[in-house]
Design a protein around this motif. Structure first.
Motif, PDB file in Angstrom:
ATOM      1  N   THR A 261      12.250  51.813 103.434  1.00 31.61           N
ATOM      2  CA  THR A 261      13.315  52.600 104.042  1.00 31.61           C
ATOM      3  C   THR A 261      13.198  54.083 103.684  1.00 31.61           C
ATOM      4  OG1 THR A 261      15.711  52.823 104.314  1.00 31.61           O
ATOM      5  CG2 THR A 261      14.911  52.281 102.118  1.00 31.61           C
ATOM      6  N   ASN A 262      13.613  54.953 104.618  1.00 27.59           N
ATOM      7  CA  ASN A 262      13.619  56.390 104.343  1.00 27.59           C
ATOM      8  C   ASN A 262      15.048  56.934 104.340  1.00 27.59           C
ATOM      9  OD1 ASN A 262      14.289  56.272 107.039  1.00 27.59           O
ATOM     10  ND2 ASN A 262      12.980  57.998 107.637  1.00 27.59           N
ATOM     11  N   ILE A 263      16.028  56.026 104.242  1.00 30.27           N
ATOM     12  CA  ILE A 263      17.417  56.445 104.320  1.00 30.27           C
ATOM     13  C   ILE A 263      17.791  57.405 103.189  1.00 30.27           C
ATOM     14  CG2 ILE A 263      18.305  54.478 102.988  1.00 30.27           C
ATOM     15  CD1 ILE A 263      20.712  54.444 104.863  1.00 30.27           C
ATOM     16  N   ILE A 264      17.212  57.205 102.015  1.00 24.94           N
ATOM     17  CA  ILE A 264      17.514  58.095 100.885  1.00 24.94           C
ATOM     18  C   ILE A 264      16.936  59.478 101.146  1.00 24.94           C
ATOM     19  CG2 ILE A 264      17.223  58.468  98.408  1.00 24.94           C
ATOM     20  CD1 ILE A 264      16.988  55.441  98.095  1.00 24.94           C
ATOM     21  N   ASP A 265      15.682  59.539 101.585  1.00 26.99           N
ATOM     22  CA  ASP A 265      15.028  60.826 101.843  1.00 26.99           C
ATOM     23  C   ASP A 265      15.787  61.618 102.910  1.00 26.99           C
ATOM     24  OD1 ASP A 265      12.392  60.248 100.285  1.00 26.99           O
ATOM     25  OD2 ASP A 265      12.654  58.546 101.605  1.00 26.99           O
TER      26      ASP A 265
ATOM     27  N   GLU B 173      18.224  52.160  92.255  1.00 27.98           N
ATOM     28  CA  GLU B 173      19.580  52.442  91.794  1.00 27.98           C
ATOM     29  C   GLU B 173      20.415  53.083  92.896  1.00 27.98           C
ATOM     30  OE1 GLU B 173      20.136  53.883  87.505  1.00 27.98           O
ATOM     31  OE2 GLU B 173      18.086  54.481  87.973  1.00 27.98           O
ATOM     32  N   ILE B 174      19.816  54.066  93.585  1.00 33.03           N
ATOM     33  CA  ILE B 174      20.543  54.793  94.631  1.00 33.03           C
ATOM     34  C   ILE B 174      20.960  53.849  95.750  1.00 33.03           C
ATOM     35  CG2 ILE B 174      20.370  56.588  96.392  1.00 33.03           C
ATOM     36  CD1 ILE B 174      18.513  58.103  94.465  1.00 33.03           C
ATOM     37  N   LEU B 175      20.041  52.988  96.192  1.00 31.66           N
ATOM     38  CA  LEU B 175      20.364  52.044  97.262  1.00 31.66           C
ATOM     39  C   LEU B 175      21.469  51.083  96.838  1.00 31.66           C
ATOM     40  CD1 LEU B 175      16.908  51.120  98.824  1.00 31.66           C
ATOM     41  CD2 LEU B 175      18.827  52.189  99.996  1.00 31.66           C
ATOM     42  N   GLU B 176      21.422  50.619  95.588  1.00 29.31           N
ATOM     43  CA  GLU B 176      22.425  49.675  95.120  1.00 29.31           C
ATOM     44  C   GLU B 176      23.803  50.316  94.995  1.00 29.31           C
ATOM     45  OE1 GLU B 176      22.460  46.455  94.482  1.00 29.31           O
ATOM     46  OE2 GLU B 176      20.402  46.202  95.153  1.00 29.31           O
ATOM     47  N   VAL B 177      23.865  51.512  94.403  1.00 29.67           N
ATOM     48  CA  VAL B 177      25.158  52.141  94.119  1.00 29.67           C
ATOM     49  C   VAL B 177      25.746  52.822  95.345  1.00 29.67           C
ATOM     50  CG1 VAL B 177      26.325  53.926  92.754  1.00 29.67           C
ATOM     51  CG2 VAL B 177      24.618  52.438  91.679  1.00 29.67           C
ATOM     52  N   VAL B 178      24.935  53.539  96.106  1.00 28.83           N
ATOM     53  CA  VAL B 178      25.441  54.332  97.231  1.00 28.83           C
ATOM     54  C   VAL B 178      25.579  53.490  98.491  1.00 28.83           C
ATOM     55  CG1 VAL B 178      25.037  56.359  98.687  1.00 28.83           C
ATOM     56  CG2 VAL B 178      24.497  56.446  96.239  1.00 28.83           C
ATOM     57  N   TRP B 179      24.562  52.670  98.776  1.00 28.11           N
ATOM     58  CA  TRP B 179      24.581  51.887 100.017  1.00 28.11           C
ATOM     59  C   TRP B 179      24.858  50.396  99.795  1.00 28.11           C
ATOM     60  CZ3 TRP B 179      21.598  56.314  99.842  1.00 28.11           C
ATOM     61  CH2 TRP B 179      21.761  57.204 100.910  1.00 28.11           C
ATOM     62  N   HIS B 180      24.891  49.968  98.519  1.00 32.14           N
ATOM     63  CA  HIS B 180      25.120  48.556  98.202  1.00 32.14           C
ATOM     64  C   HIS B 180      24.082  47.668  98.886  1.00 32.14           C
ATOM     65  CE1 HIS B 180      28.726  50.322  96.765  1.00 32.14           C
ATOM     66  NE2 HIS B 180      29.313  50.398  97.946  1.00 32.14           N
ATOM     67  N   ARG B 181      22.853  48.131  98.857  1.00 34.26           N
ATOM     68  CA  ARG B 181      21.763  47.403  99.497  1.00 34.26           C
ATOM     69  C   ARG B 181      20.681  47.075  98.488  1.00 34.26           C
ATOM     70  NH1 ARG B 181      19.912  50.722 104.754  1.00 34.26           N
ATOM     71  NH2 ARG B 181      18.076  49.440 104.309  1.00 34.26           N
ATOM     72  N   ARG B 182      19.972  45.977  98.748  1.00 38.25           N
ATOM     73  CA  ARG B 182      18.831  45.623  97.922  1.00 38.25           C
ATOM     74  C   ARG B 182      17.698  46.601  98.171  1.00 38.25           C
ATOM     75  NH1 ARG B 182      15.984  39.624  97.633  1.00 38.25           N
ATOM     76  NH2 ARG B 182      14.189  40.219  96.360  1.00 38.25           N
ATOM     77  N   PHE B 183      16.901  46.844  97.153  1.00 40.12           N
ATOM     78  CA  PHE B 183      15.806  47.809  97.252  1.00 40.12           C
ATOM     79  C   PHE B 183      14.845  47.442  98.371  1.00 40.12           C
ATOM     80  CE2 PHE B 183      11.519  49.233  95.877  1.00 40.12           C
ATOM     81  CZ  PHE B 183      11.745  50.582  95.989  1.00 40.12           C
ATOM     82  N   ASP B 184      14.559  48.416  99.205  1.00 39.28           N
ATOM     83  CA  ASP B 184      13.609  48.250 100.312  1.00 39.28           C
ATOM     84  C   ASP B 184      12.615  49.402 100.265  1.00 39.28           C
ATOM     85  OD1 ASP B 184      12.211  48.020 102.641  1.00 39.28           O
ATOM     86  OD2 ASP B 184      13.922  48.220 103.991  1.00 39.28           O
ATOM     87  N   PRO B 185      11.379  49.143  99.823  1.00 38.26           N
ATOM     88  CA  PRO B 185      10.407  50.229  99.678  1.00 38.26           C
ATOM     89  C   PRO B 185      10.037  50.904 100.997  1.00 38.26           C
ATOM     90  CG  PRO B 185       9.338  48.092  99.425  1.00 38.26           C
ATOM     91  CD  PRO B 185      10.813  47.832  99.456  1.00 38.26           C
TER      92      PRO B 185
END
Length: 242
Positions: A195-199, A181-193
């Protein structure tokens, strides 16, 4: 995690649909009949439904129109093995969000599904913005119009992505928000297990907030995502976080 209801009588097709959506970071439930699907859609919190136009018991045009008539606004994608302009127009006019012809390129299918979910999320955010332009919790004040954040009266300067991340969390207090959800809404990106961009951005947020007691309100939920603990949020989930 967002859940999609797939209404498909053909096991081979439903397996492909489920695999495609699961790889995109979504949870999937499968139903084979229209009657059971209607009951589930009215009473359950699904985020999207994917239906085959040819179901064994009910006319899908009627299902879509009935669901919309009941006030259910979740996105709907209709799949059709025949595919023609007249059927497409009828499906869309019934209330569906997209019409796709089988056989599908499954990467394209998942991309279309995620794009529709992103649009839905943006509409929700826009709707929330018209109602609540200032978000508050745990000493944090986020002004969605001025694009400013303060903590206990002190201004905190955030990068645009950090601001959107905090905004999304504060719009969903007390609820576990998945990484997808965070990747889609904040970064408009498809889920990538991988990536550490959220952390990284959550770590930056905690650091910039600067007050240990407040920064701990952004909790990590093992194996799921993150949770923002607001002043009034239900604390029942606290045993699952650290």
């Amino acid at each position: 995690m967002k859940t999609v209801l797939v209404v498909e009588p053909d096991p081979a097709i439903s397996e492909h649909v489920a695999q495609s959506l699961t790889e995109a970071g979504l949870s999937v439930e499968i139903e084979t009949t229209g009657r059971h699907a209607i009951g589930k859609l009215v009473n359950s919190g699904y985020h999207m439904v994917v239906l085959n136009l040819r179901l064994p018991d009910l006319d899908v045009y009627s299902i879509v129109a009935s669901i919309r008539g009941l006030g259910v606004t979740i996105p709907m994608i209709v799949l059709d093995a025949i595919g023609n302009v007249e059927r497409c127009i009828k499906v869309l006019r019934s209330g569906a969000d997209d019409y796709l012809t089988l056989p599908l390129d499954w990467d394209e299918f998942s991309a279309r599904a995620m794009a529709i979910l992103r649009l839905q999320a943006r509409r929700t955010l826009s709707s929330d913005a018209s109602v609540n332009t200032v978000l508050q919790g745990n000493g944090i004040v986020l002004d969605r119009v001025q694009r400013t954040v303060s903590v206990e009266g002190d201004v905190v300067r955030l990068r645009p992505t950090e601001f959107r991340l905090l905004e999304f969390m504060m719009l969903n207090p007390g609820r576990v928000i998945t990484r997808a959800e965070i990747l889609e809404v904040v970064w408009h990106r498809r889920f990538d297990p991988g990536t550490n961009i959220i952390d990284v951005n959550v770590g930056n947020l905690r650091s910039k907030i600067g007050r240990p007691a407040i920064s701990k309100m952004i909790r990590t939920v093992r194996g799921a995502g993150y949770l923002f603990r607001s002043d009034n949020a239900d604390r029942a989930a606290s045993e699952y976080v650290f």
